[in-house]
Write a protein that holds these residues in place. Structure first.
Motif: not given
Ligand code: ADQ
Length: 408
Positions: A302-304, A309-313, A323-326, A338-343
C-alpha cells in the motif's frame, strides 16, 4: 503426526444469505469478501486445515461461481496421501431437484461418504468468523461416544432467536433443543444468556446416514440440519454439546479467546469489521500460529502519497491513498482513495475507487465500485435511502460495480 481417526469434513456453503443483500446479490454468502483480503469461507477452511483435517468437500449451490473459483484457485488440492479440498456443486443425484435444505444437501452427496468411508463426519457451516481447533471437539465426541456433537457458545439471549438453542446437563448430554425460538431460554447461571449452536457438528458416520435417510421419508420435514436432523438425534440418540469456551487455539490472547461471530446480517458483518481495526483487536488476524489462509495476490505494498493518511485501519496491498484521510476502516486490496476524500468507519472491498473530495461514512462499499468525485455517503440517511439500502444499525450498503454521483 498424531494418529487420527478417519475424518471427512463437509462444509455447508450453499446458503443464500438474503440478509446480507446486496452483498449476496451475485455471490453465495460464504464467498462474501471479509477483512480486506479474505472471503468468509476462508475461516472454516483455515480451521479445518490447521487442524490437519485434509479431506474436505464444500457443498455449493446458490450463485456459486465466485465461490467455486475461490476454492479452486486458493484451496484446491488433491492427490497427496488422499488429501483434497474440493467444491461439490448440486448434482441432482436423487432426482430433478436442487437442495431443499442443508440436510438434503448432504443426503444428495452421500456418495462422497460411501467413497471415503470415514469414521466421523465433521459438518461445519461456512459463514462464521472465528478460530477453532476442531480436533478438540473430535476428541470430546469420541470420549463421550456421541452420535452427534454440536458446538455450543453462549450468546446474548436477545440475539438467540437466530440460533438453535441447547439445554444440556453438566455431563454435556443435550436434554432439549429448540431451533430458532421466538422467546429463547436463558441458561441456569445467567438469564440473559442462551447456549446456542454454532452450526458446527461432528457425527459418527452411521448415525448421520441413518438420520438423513429417516428424515428424507418425513413428508413434513424441511430437511434442515438445525431444524430437523439435530432435534431428531437429540430425541433418539446420544447428542452432546461441545462447549466452545473450552477450545484453545495456539497464539490466541485473552481478548480474542472464544471469539465467534455469525455475520449473517449487515450489522453483524459491519461490527465484525470494527472488531478487526480497534487498537487491541477483539479478533486478531495477526496470529500466525493459527493463520487464516487466503489468496495473496502478487501486488505491491500500500502507498500513501501527497499527505494521504490512515488511522486505526487496515489497508490492503496495491492500495493508494492520495491526500485523503481514512479512519477506523477496513480497506481491501487495489483500492484508490483520491485527493481530499474522507473515509470513516467503512469497509471498502477490493477494486473500489473513491473519487476526489468524496465523503464515505459507516458504509460497506462492494467490489469495484466507483464513488464519484464529491459524492457524500453515510452523512444524510434520508438522502442516502433514495439510492442505497441502509441497515437497522445505520450501515449504508453500496452494491458491487456501482458507479455513483451526488444527486443534483
Ligand atoms: P442458519 O445459519 O440460519 O442456522 P442455514 O441457513 O441452513 O442455517 O445455514 C447453515 C449453513 O448451511 C451455512 O453455512 C449455509 O451456507 C449452509 N446452507 C444453507 N442451505 C444450504 C443448502 N441448501 N445447501 C448447502 N448448504 C446450505 C444454522 C443452524 C442453527 C445454528 C446456526 C449458527 O440451523 O441451529 O444456531 O446455523 O449460525
Amino acid at each position: 503426526m498424531r494418529n487420527q481417526p478417519h475424518v471427512l469434513a463437509i462444509v455447508l456453503a450453499g446458503g443464500e444469505g438474503k440478509r446480507l443483500f446486496p452483498h449476496t446479490a451475485d455471490r453465495a454468502k460464504p464467498a462474501v469478501p471479509f477483512g480486506g483480503s479474505y472471503r468468509l469461507i476462508d475461516f472454516v477452511l483455515s480451521n479445518l486445515v490447521n487442524a490437519g483435517f485434509m479431506r474436505i468437500c464444500v457443498l455449493t449451490q446458490y450463485k456459486s461461481h465466485s465461490l467455486d473459483r475461490h476454492i479452486s484457485q486458493v484451496w484446491h488440492m488433491s492427490g497427496m496421501g488422499g488429501e483434497y479440498i474440493t467444491p461439490v456443486p448440486a448434482q441432482q443425484r436423487l432426482g430433478p431437484r436442487w437442495y431443499t435444505g442443508s440436510a438434503d444437501a448432504i443426503l444428495q452427496s452421500l456418495n462422497l461418504v460411501y467413497d471415503e468411508k470415514p469414521d466421523h463426519i465433521v459438518v461445519f457451516g461456512a459463514d462464521h468468523v472465528y478460530r477453532m481447533d476442531p480436533r478438540q471437539m473430535l476428541d470430546h465426541h469420541i470420549a463421550t461416544g456421541a452420535a452427534v456433537t454440536v458446538a455450543g457458545i453462549r450468546v446474548p439471549r436477545s440475539e438467540a432467536f437466530a440460533f438453535g438453542c441447547i439445554d444440556a446437563g453438566d455431563d454435556d448430554l443435550i436434554r432439549d433443543w429448540v431451533e430458532k425460538p421466538s422467546d429463547p431460554p436463558g441458561t441456569p447461571d445467567d438469564p440473559d444468556a442462551t447456549f446456542a449452536s454454532m452450526g458446527n457438528y461432528i457425527f459418527t458416520t452411521d448415525a448421520l446416514v441413518t438420520a438423513l435417510k429417516a428424515d428424507a421419508e418425513k413428508p413434513d420435514s424441511t430437511h434442515d440440519m438445525g431444524g430437523d436432523i439435530i432435534p431428531a438425534l437429540v430425541e433418539q440418540e446420544r447428542a452432546y454439546v461441545y462447549d466452545f469456551a473450552r477450545n484453545q487455539v495456539p497464539g490466541e490472547t485473552e481478548r480474542d479467546r472464544g471469539y465467534w461471530r455469525d455475520v449473517g446480517t449487515i450489522d453483524a458483518f459491519y461490527d465484525a469489521h470494527v472488531d478487526l481495526v480497534s487498537v487491541h483487536p477483539v479478533f486478531n488476524l495477526y496470529n500466525n500460529l493459527w493463520p487464516i489462509r487466503t489468496q495473496q495476490d502478487n501486488l505491491p505494498p500500500a502507498k500513501f502519497v501527497n499527505g494521504g493518511m490512515s488511522q486505526e485501519s487496515m489497508v490492503g496491498a496495491g492500495t493508494i491513498i492520495s491526500a485523503a484521510t481514512v479512519r477506523n476502516s477496513v480497506v481491501s486490496n487495489n483500492v484508490i482513495v483520491e485527493d481530499g476524500a474522507v473515509v470513516e468507519g467503512s469497509v471498502l472491498m477490493p477494486g473500489v475507487r473513491i473519487g476526489r473530495g468524496a465523503v464515505v461514512r459507516k458504509a460497506i462499499v462492494d467490489k469495484n465500485c466507483h464513488i464519484g468525485a464529491g459524492d457524500v455517503i453515510g452523512v444524510d440517511h434520508e438522502r442516502d435511502r433514495l439510492r442505497f439500502p441502509i441497515s437497522a444499525g445505520g450501515v449504508v450498503s453500496v452494491a458491487k460495480n456501482s458507479v455513483t454521483s451526488l444527486p443534483g
